[in-house]
Write a protein that holds these residues in place. Structure first.
Motif, short mmCIF file in Angstrom:
data_model
loop_
_atom_site.label_atom_id
_atom_site.label_comp_id
_atom_site.label_asym_id
_atom_site.label_seq_id
_atom_site.Cartn_x
_atom_site.Cartn_y
_atom_site.Cartn_z
N TYR A 78 0.86 -1.18 0.00
CA TYR A 78 0.00 0.00 0.00
C TYR A 78 0.90 1.23 0.00
O TYR A 78 1.75 1.39 0.87
CB TYR A 78 -0.94 0.03 1.20
N PHE A 79 0.68 2.10 -0.98
CA PHE A 79 1.50 3.29 -1.18
C PHE A 79 0.65 4.54 -0.96
O PHE A 79 -0.38 4.72 -1.60
CB PHE A 79 2.07 3.28 -2.61
N VAL A 80 1.10 5.40 -0.05
CA VAL A 80 0.44 6.69 0.18
C VAL A 80 1.36 7.78 -0.37
O VAL A 80 2.38 8.11 0.25
CB VAL A 80 0.17 6.93 1.68
N PRO A 81 1.03 8.37 -1.53
CA PRO A 81 1.87 9.42 -2.10
C PRO A 81 1.70 10.74 -1.35
O PRO A 81 0.77 10.90 -0.56
CB PRO A 81 1.37 9.53 -3.53
N GLU A 82 2.62 11.66 -1.61
CA GLU A 82 2.53 12.96 -0.95
C GLU A 82 1.30 13.73 -1.44
O GLU A 82 0.59 14.36 -0.65
CB GLU A 82 3.79 13.78 -1.21
N GLU A 112 -11.13 2.50 14.63
CA GLU A 112 -10.43 3.08 15.77
C GLU A 112 -9.50 4.21 15.32
O GLU A 112 -9.40 5.26 15.97
CB GLU A 112 -9.62 2.00 16.50
N LEU A 113 -8.84 4.02 14.18
CA LEU A 113 -7.91 5.03 13.69
C LEU A 113 -8.63 6.31 13.25
O LEU A 113 -8.17 7.42 13.56
CB LEU A 113 -7.09 4.47 12.52
N ILE A 114 -9.75 6.18 12.55
CA ILE A 114 -10.46 7.40 12.13
C ILE A 114 -11.10 8.09 13.33
O ILE A 114 -11.28 9.32 13.32
CB ILE A 114 -11.51 7.12 11.03
N LYS A 135 -5.01 12.06 6.56
CA LYS A 135 -5.30 11.21 7.72
C LYS A 135 -6.10 9.98 7.31
O LYS A 135 -5.85 8.87 7.82
CB LYS A 135 -6.04 12.03 8.79
N PHE A 136 -7.05 10.16 6.41
CA PHE A 136 -7.83 9.02 5.94
C PHE A 136 -6.93 8.00 5.24
O PHE A 136 -7.02 6.78 5.50
CB PHE A 136 -8.93 9.47 4.98
N ARG A 137 -6.04 8.48 4.35
CA ARG A 137 -5.17 7.55 3.62
C ARG A 137 -4.22 6.82 4.56
O ARG A 137 -3.94 5.63 4.37
CB ARG A 137 -4.38 8.32 2.55
N ILE A 138 -3.73 7.51 5.56
CA ILE A 138 -2.84 6.86 6.54
C ILE A 138 -3.61 5.79 7.31
O ILE A 138 -3.12 4.67 7.52
CB ILE A 138 -2.25 7.90 7.50
N LEU A 151 5.07 5.25 2.68
CA LEU A 151 4.50 6.56 3.01
C LEU A 151 5.45 7.66 2.54
O LEU A 151 6.58 7.75 3.02
CB LEU A 151 4.28 6.67 4.52
N ASP A 152 4.98 8.48 1.61
CA ASP A 152 5.79 9.58 1.09
C ASP A 152 5.34 10.88 1.74
O ASP A 152 4.22 11.34 1.50
CB ASP A 152 5.64 9.65 -0.44
N GLU A 153 6.19 11.46 2.57
CA GLU A 153 5.89 12.70 3.32
C GLU A 153 4.53 12.60 4.03
O GLU A 153 3.64 13.41 3.84
CB GLU A 153 5.91 13.91 2.38
#
Length: 276
Positions: A78-82, A112-114, A135-138, A151-153
């Motif tokens: 799973y990739f979260v771009p900046e 729990e995270l959201i 925050k949602f993507r994380i 996780l990018d930035e």
């Protein structure tokens, strides 16, 4: 987990960004990927995630080449771009539609995270602020339980309380078989999370070391006068921030000071000091 052999890559009409770069990382780590602007951090993350194709060389994630986009591998990454664009759907609809692509997705953890991030699952994702989208993507990334989370930035756009929550989330939500790569310029935001530092420059990994080893071999501290064996120093309102060889005590690693020391040309000895 991640094996890179002799990787070369260049964007069209530009000089090579990577030239025979090699890397071998085991599972179960939180890796901090650092480098100057333009060093290729985001490009390397995209290559590892299968979003770009190398000119030559080999990338293996758990023995599979990410560029082949095999479903058995895609469900592990799973990739979260900046920067990203979210669809015009409510959060719960997005989760219901996409969580099934990740067999280990933990809906209870996501909820729990959201909750910790104070996000409303009935809100339209496209109408959220950039910080709320991040925050949602994380939260989705951590709940996916993927073996490789990139996780990018991740802390760009987060306010101070949310950065603290982010650190708590990452520290508490990972399993032993998961690896996280965090690329960031905001090293203070992730300093307490990182197990290992990779520093990239001129197309190569020029520094590859665990936080534990660094804390045993070097002291990072603030002093009023420069010690005799100072390796690197910076002026500080309280005196000097200094990097020195270890005096036998473990030290909390100041990643920003370390980064500046490396860029200043300080050479680091990979052998542990003998204090006998």
């Amino acid at each position: 987990m991640i094996t890179i052999n002799n990787l070369s890559f260049a964007y069209k009409k530009q000089k090579p960004l990577f030239n025979e770069l090699s890397l071998n990382e085991r599972t179960g780590q939180i890796i901090g990927l650092l480098g100057k602007n333009g060093a290729g951090k985001t490009t390397l993350l995209q290559l590892i995630s299968g979003l770009l194709t190398p000119k030559s060389g080999q990338i293996d994630i758990n023995g599979l080449n990410p560029i082949n986009h095999a479903p058995v591998l895609l469900e592990q990454i799973y990739f979260v771009p900046e920067e990203f664009i979210m669809p015009s759907v409510k959060m719960h609809s997005y989760v219901n539609g996409y969580a099934s692509f990740y067999p280990r997705f933990d809906k209870a953890l996501f909820n729990e995270l959201i909750k910790q991030f104070e996000l409303d699952e009935n809100k339209n994702l496209s109408k959220m602020s950039h910080g709320q989208k991040k925050k949602f993507r994380i939260a989705f990334a951590l709940a996916s339980k993927c073996q490789l989370i990139v996780l990018d930035e991740p802390t760009n756009g987060l306010d101070i309380p949310s950065k603290a929550i982010f650190r708590q989330m990452v520290a508490g939500a990972l399993e032993d078989d998961q690896t996280v790569i965090i690329s960031t310029h905001q090293v203070k935001d992730v300093e307490t999370l990182i197990d290992k530092i990779l520093l990239i420059d001129n197309g190569q990994i020029i520094f590859d070391e665990s936080i534990i080893n660094l804390s045993e071999r070097y002291n990072f501290k603030i002093v009023s006068h420069l010690p005799e064996h100072t390796l690197y120093s910076e002026l500080n309102p309280m005196g000097y921030k200094v990097l020195t060889p270890s005096d036998g005590e473990t030290s909390e690693v100041d990643i920003e000071l370390l980064f500046n020391a490396i860029n200043d040309g300080v050479k680091f000895n990979n052998e542990k000091p003998n204090h006998e």
